[in-house]
Motif scaffolding. Structure first.
Motif, mmCIF file in Angstrom:
data_model
loop_
_atom_site.group_PDB
_atom_site.id
_atom_site.type_symbol
_atom_site.label_atom_id
_atom_site.label_comp_id
_atom_site.label_asym_id
_atom_site.label_seq_id
_atom_site.Cartn_x
_atom_site.Cartn_y
_atom_site.Cartn_z
ATOM 1 N N LEU A 164 0.836 -1.195 0.000
ATOM 2 C CA LEU A 164 0.000 0.000 0.000
ATOM 3 C C LEU A 164 0.873 1.247 0.000
ATOM 4 C CD1 LEU A 164 -2.415 -1.281 2.777
ATOM 5 C CD2 LEU A 164 -2.938 -1.145 0.331
ATOM 6 N N SER A 165 0.403 2.284 -0.667
ATOM 7 C CA SER A 165 1.166 3.542 -0.720
ATOM 8 C C SER A 165 0.977 4.374 0.543
ATOM 9 C CB SER A 165 0.750 4.358 -1.944
ATOM 10 O OG SER A 165 -0.637 4.691 -1.871
ATOM 11 N N SER A 166 -0.021 4.036 1.373
ATOM 12 C CA SER A 166 -0.283 4.780 2.603
ATOM 13 C C SER A 166 -0.852 3.825 3.633
ATOM 14 C CB SER A 166 -1.265 5.922 2.346
ATOM 15 O OG SER A 166 -1.646 6.545 3.559
ATOM 16 N N SER A 167 -0.621 4.134 4.908
ATOM 17 C CA SER A 167 -1.148 3.291 5.987
ATOM 18 C C SER A 167 -2.416 3.872 6.604
ATOM 19 C CB SER A 167 -0.094 3.107 7.078
ATOM 20 O OG SER A 167 0.260 4.364 7.636
ATOM 21 N N GLY A 168 -2.870 5.056 6.132
ATOM 22 C CA GLY A 168 -4.077 5.653 6.671
ATOM 23 C C GLY A 168 -4.311 7.048 6.140
ATOM 24 N N GLY A 169 -5.420 7.662 6.623
ATOM 25 C CA GLY A 169 -5.737 9.007 6.173
ATOM 26 C C GLY A 169 -6.929 9.556 6.925
ATOM 27 N N ASN A 170 -7.373 10.760 6.528
ATOM 28 C CA ASN A 170 -8.535 11.424 7.104
ATOM 29 C C ASN A 170 -9.517 11.733 5.991
ATOM 30 O OD1 ASN A 170 -8.108 12.035 10.073
ATOM 31 N ND2 ASN A 170 -6.190 12.811 9.217
ATOM 32 N N GLY A 171 -10.790 11.349 6.196
ATOM 33 C CA GLY A 171 -11.806 11.675 5.216
ATOM 34 C C GLY A 171 -11.607 10.942 3.903
ATOM 35 N N ASP A 172 -12.223 11.496 2.844
ATOM 36 C CA ASP A 172 -12.093 10.890 1.519
ATOM 37 C C ASP A 172 -10.639 10.957 1.067
ATOM 38 O OD1 ASP A 172 -14.778 10.590 1.649
ATOM 39 O OD2 ASP A 172 -15.266 12.203 0.222
ATOM 40 N N SER A 173 -10.196 9.849 0.450
ATOM 41 C CA SER A 173 -8.805 9.824 0.013
ATOM 42 C C SER A 173 -8.611 8.738 -1.048
ATOM 43 C CB SER A 173 -7.867 9.559 1.202
ATOM 44 O OG SER A 173 -6.521 9.657 0.806
ATOM 45 N N LYS A 174 -7.446 8.736 -1.637
ATOM 46 C CA LYS A 174 -7.060 7.710 -2.602
ATOM 47 C C LYS A 174 -5.683 7.172 -2.217
ATOM 48 C CE LYS A 174 -9.481 9.883 -6.500
ATOM 49 N NZ LYS A 174 -9.310 10.505 -7.856
ATOM 50 N N LEU A 175 -5.478 5.885 -2.468
ATOM 51 C CA LEU A 175 -4.148 5.297 -2.274
ATOM 52 C C LEU A 175 -3.922 4.228 -3.332
ATOM 53 C CD1 LEU A 175 -4.069 2.615 0.487
ATOM 54 C CD2 LEU A 175 -6.170 3.866 0.046
ATOM 55 N N LEU A 176 -2.673 3.821 -3.493
ATOM 56 C CA LEU A 176 -2.306 2.858 -4.538
ATOM 57 C C LEU A 176 -2.058 1.484 -3.926
ATOM 58 C CD1 LEU A 176 0.159 4.998 -6.693
ATOM 59 C CD2 LEU A 176 -2.305 4.650 -7.034
ATOM 60 N N VAL A 177 -2.660 0.479 -4.549
ATOM 61 C CA VAL A 177 -2.380 -0.923 -4.213
ATOM 62 C C VAL A 177 -1.465 -1.472 -5.309
ATOM 63 C CG1 VAL A 177 -3.335 -3.200 -3.735
ATOM 64 C CG2 VAL A 177 -4.651 -1.138 -3.155
ATOM 65 N N THR A 178 -0.272 -1.921 -4.911
ATOM 66 C CA THR A 178 0.725 -2.406 -5.882
ATOM 67 C C THR A 178 0.995 -3.890 -5.639
ATOM 68 O OG1 THR A 178 1.762 -0.219 -5.914
ATOM 69 C CG2 THR A 178 3.048 -2.060 -6.795
ATOM 70 N N TRP A 179 1.050 -4.684 -6.718
ATOM 71 C CA TRP A 179 1.349 -6.110 -6.573
ATOM 72 C C TRP A 179 2.478 -6.525 -7.509
ATOM 73 C CZ3 TRP A 179 -3.356 -4.241 -8.362
ATOM 74 C CH2 TRP A 179 -3.591 -4.362 -9.732
#
Length: 620
Positions: A155-170
């Motif tokens: 994962l590109s991030s371990s958390g956030g606040n409110g609406d957000s986007k992150l990348l799932v890489t395999w």
């Protein structure tokens, strides 16, 4: 000059104290601070029993607020902390704080009344076989965390606040099985799981070469490839065997797109061919695979160069002797595996012969100047029988090049001089300590014969059969059980010559190679004539009412099935060079021995192969 010790001692003490203090200051003491604050509602009301969680990569703790909404963490090591605040019917919050030493670090929170929202539009991610990236949207009105249980899905991030986007890489899936990773999304008591499924790599799980019957409407050989999952498009197929330019490949996929068939007109029975294929999967990824196609069903390797074979009547056991190294093999023709093997003593590079004696169930192997008897179960040498010396001093020894025994232990040995083609035959009685005698029928006079070729036992193992190739008594003979009478079953007088005889192990049929070919089937004699090849390895088809024989043209790369009553070829294939053919009594297996061998120069030894064909392959 004198120095007073009472003067020096205080000085040394001061120096040591200073040094010790200096060393202590090199290790700074840890610093601590406090963290406190107040949690209120949007109208300023104190929120009792709100949950406060603090965490660092190596530490976490939590507590509840008091009746005034206040909280206090004491004796916290300085550093960066994540603070998460939650309470039922309120929307939680989180923030990062850098804790300062020796003070109370204040962190107040104001929570709004409402229901926490945490969701993702995509709860299932289908990852491709190749490495890739997926943009995951998180819809929330609060702070949240996300984690993966598998290293291959990061994962590109371990958390956030409110609406957000992150990348799932395999990463690329090189395994033979499908992979599954679970992404866990949390906020307070809300938890959601996102499943990441990555398909396994497309593998070639099976290949099959199907020989083309040259008498069929489509005479071309075919190749079938089975894939582990569907493919979408074949881009190219490259044969790596460059000595043949075959017909166009014309690949055809089956309905579920897991099986591919293409034409390969160069394919010969008994040969293995290498290929390269490039294809696309359903995600439009390109795959390149190298594979081999075997135009046979199984292969069995044995050490040595095959010198003789023997198949006992009414059995599916094949005995083989080899040289370089000298070994004996017992092959189970149904299981197509080595049942027994042992070494034997070899005294010279001469043609070896092996047979089983039904009287004592011992194995007889020819050697220079003698006949060796082995226990077939243990491989132990039981006895060595000296052979009679040649009549002429020019030749030092005899060796047996053809032999057989009946149930009474009576046998015929066909002898040759070492280093010469000179021949004679003798009787042997294994019931009388292997007494060897010159029979009255041996000689050149009327009613006598000086040679006995292709000696074999009858199917009931009571009589012996053999061929007299030369002289006025040329023909095919059969003995009585006592070996006192020899009856001519077929005369060869006037024939061009004789090469060999092949006997059925299921009955008393015989194939005779008289330059032209003939079959003896009961009282019937079928003259087949010239079959297009002068040197052929034959075998009968068993468990069938059809009068068929297998024919492998030695050194000519042809294999065909022949109806000897109709005198016609029913099927014909291109093949390798085979020197032996043998079938099982149920008719399901055909075993052949290719002439090709592998030589190991460092050990001066050979390796031979046997090939198995499931006979339904010839009737597809």
């Amino acid at each position: 000059m004198k120095v007073s010790l009472s003067y020096l001692f205080p000085v040394l003490f001061v120096i040591l104290v200073i040094q010790a203090c200096t060393e202590d200051t090199n290790d700074p003491l840890p610093t601590f601070g406090k963290l406190g604050g107040q949690v209120t509602g949007s109208y300023g009301q104190h929120l009792e029993n709100a949950t406060i969680k603090i965490s660092t990569p190596n530490f976490n703790a939590e507590l509840k607020t008091n009746e005034f909404g206040r909280y206090l963490f004491e004796d916290l090591a300085t550093g960066d902390y994540k603070i998460e605040v939650s309470k039922e019917t309120f929307i939680g919050k989180s923030e990062m704080l850098s804790l300062q030493p020796n003070v109370v670090n204040e962190a107040d929170f104001s929570l709004e009344v409402g229901e926490e929202i945490l969701m993702v539009p995509d709860s299932l991610i289908n990852a491709g076989v190749k490495s890739g990236v997926f943009e995951l949207r998180v819809l929330s009105n609060t702070s949240w965390t996300i984690s993966s249980d598998s290293e291959w899905a990061s994962l590109s991030s371990s958390g956030g606040n409110g609406d957000s986007k992150l990348l799932v890489t395999w990463t690329e899936n090189m395994a033979d099985s499908t992979k599954t990773a679970i992404l866990t999304l949390k906020s307070g008591k809300i938890q959601q799981s996102i499943k990441v499924i990555q398909a396994s790599a497309i593998k070639i799980i099976d290949t099959k070469g199907i020989g083309g019957n040259q008498l069929a409407s489509d005479p071309h050989s075919k190749v079938t490839i089975t894939f582990s999952r569907p493919i979408s498009l074949v881009q190219r197929i490259d044969p790596l065997f460059r000595n043949c330019q075959g017909a166009s490949f014309s690949p055809i996929l089956n309905s579920d797109r897991t099986e591919l068939t293409f034409t390969y007109s160069c394919g010969r029975l008994g040969i293995k061919y290498p290929f390269t294929i490039e294809f696309l999967d359903d995600e439009n990824n390109s795959h390149i695979e190298n594979f081999d196609v075997e135009f046979y069903d199984k292969k069995l390797a044995i050490d040595g160069m095959v010198s003789s074979t023997y198949a006992a009547p009414n059995e599916d056991k094949l005995w083989i002797t080899t040289t370089a190294p000298a070994k004996v093999y017992k092959i189970d023709m149904n299981k197509f595996e080595i049942e027994k093997e042992f070494k034997y003593t070899e005294l010279g590079p001469y043609e070896h012969t092996v047979t089983l004696n039904p009287y004592n169930n011992l194995l007889y192997i020819s050697n220079r100047g003698k006949l060796d008897v082995y226990n077939p179960e243990t491989g132990q040498l039981v006895k060595s029988i000296s052979l009679p010396k040649p009549e002429y001093d020019l030749y030092s020894d005899h060796y047996v090049f053809s032999m057989a025994f009946n149930k009474k232990g009576l046998g015929i040995l066909s002898l040759r001089h070492t280093g010469s083609s000179g021949e004679k035959w003798v009787k042997i009685d294994s019931s009388k300590d292997h007494l060897i005698s010159i029979p009255a029928e041996y000689g050149y006079e009327e009613g006598q014969f000086h040679q006995a070729f292709s000696v074999s036992t009858s199917n009931d193992q009571k009589k012996l059969r053999f061929v007299v190739p030369d002289g006025n008594n040329r023909g095919f003979y059969e003995s009585n059980e006592a070996l006192t009478e020899f009856t001519e079953a077929l005369s060869f007088v006037g024939e061009a010559g004789f090469n060999s005889a092949v006997y059925s192990k299921a009955d008393d049929r015989t194939i005779l190679d008289l330059q032209d070919f003939s079959v003896i089937d009961g009282d019937n004699f079928y003259r087949l004539g010239y079959l297009g090849y002068s040197n052929i390895a034959f075998e009968f088809l068993y468990n069938t009412t059809k009068p068929l024989i297998y024919c492998a043209a030695i050194e000519r790369g042809a294999f065909f099935i022949y109806d000897y009553k109709q005198k016609e070829i029913t099927q014909q294939y291109s093949s390798g060079d085979w020197r032996y053919t043998g079938g099982t009594l149920d008719g399901k297996h055909l075993i052949v021995r290719p002439h090709d061998m592998e030589y190991n120069e460092s050990t001066d030894t050979f390796e031979s192969n046997l090939l198995l064909f499931l006979t339904d392959a010839f009737y597809r």
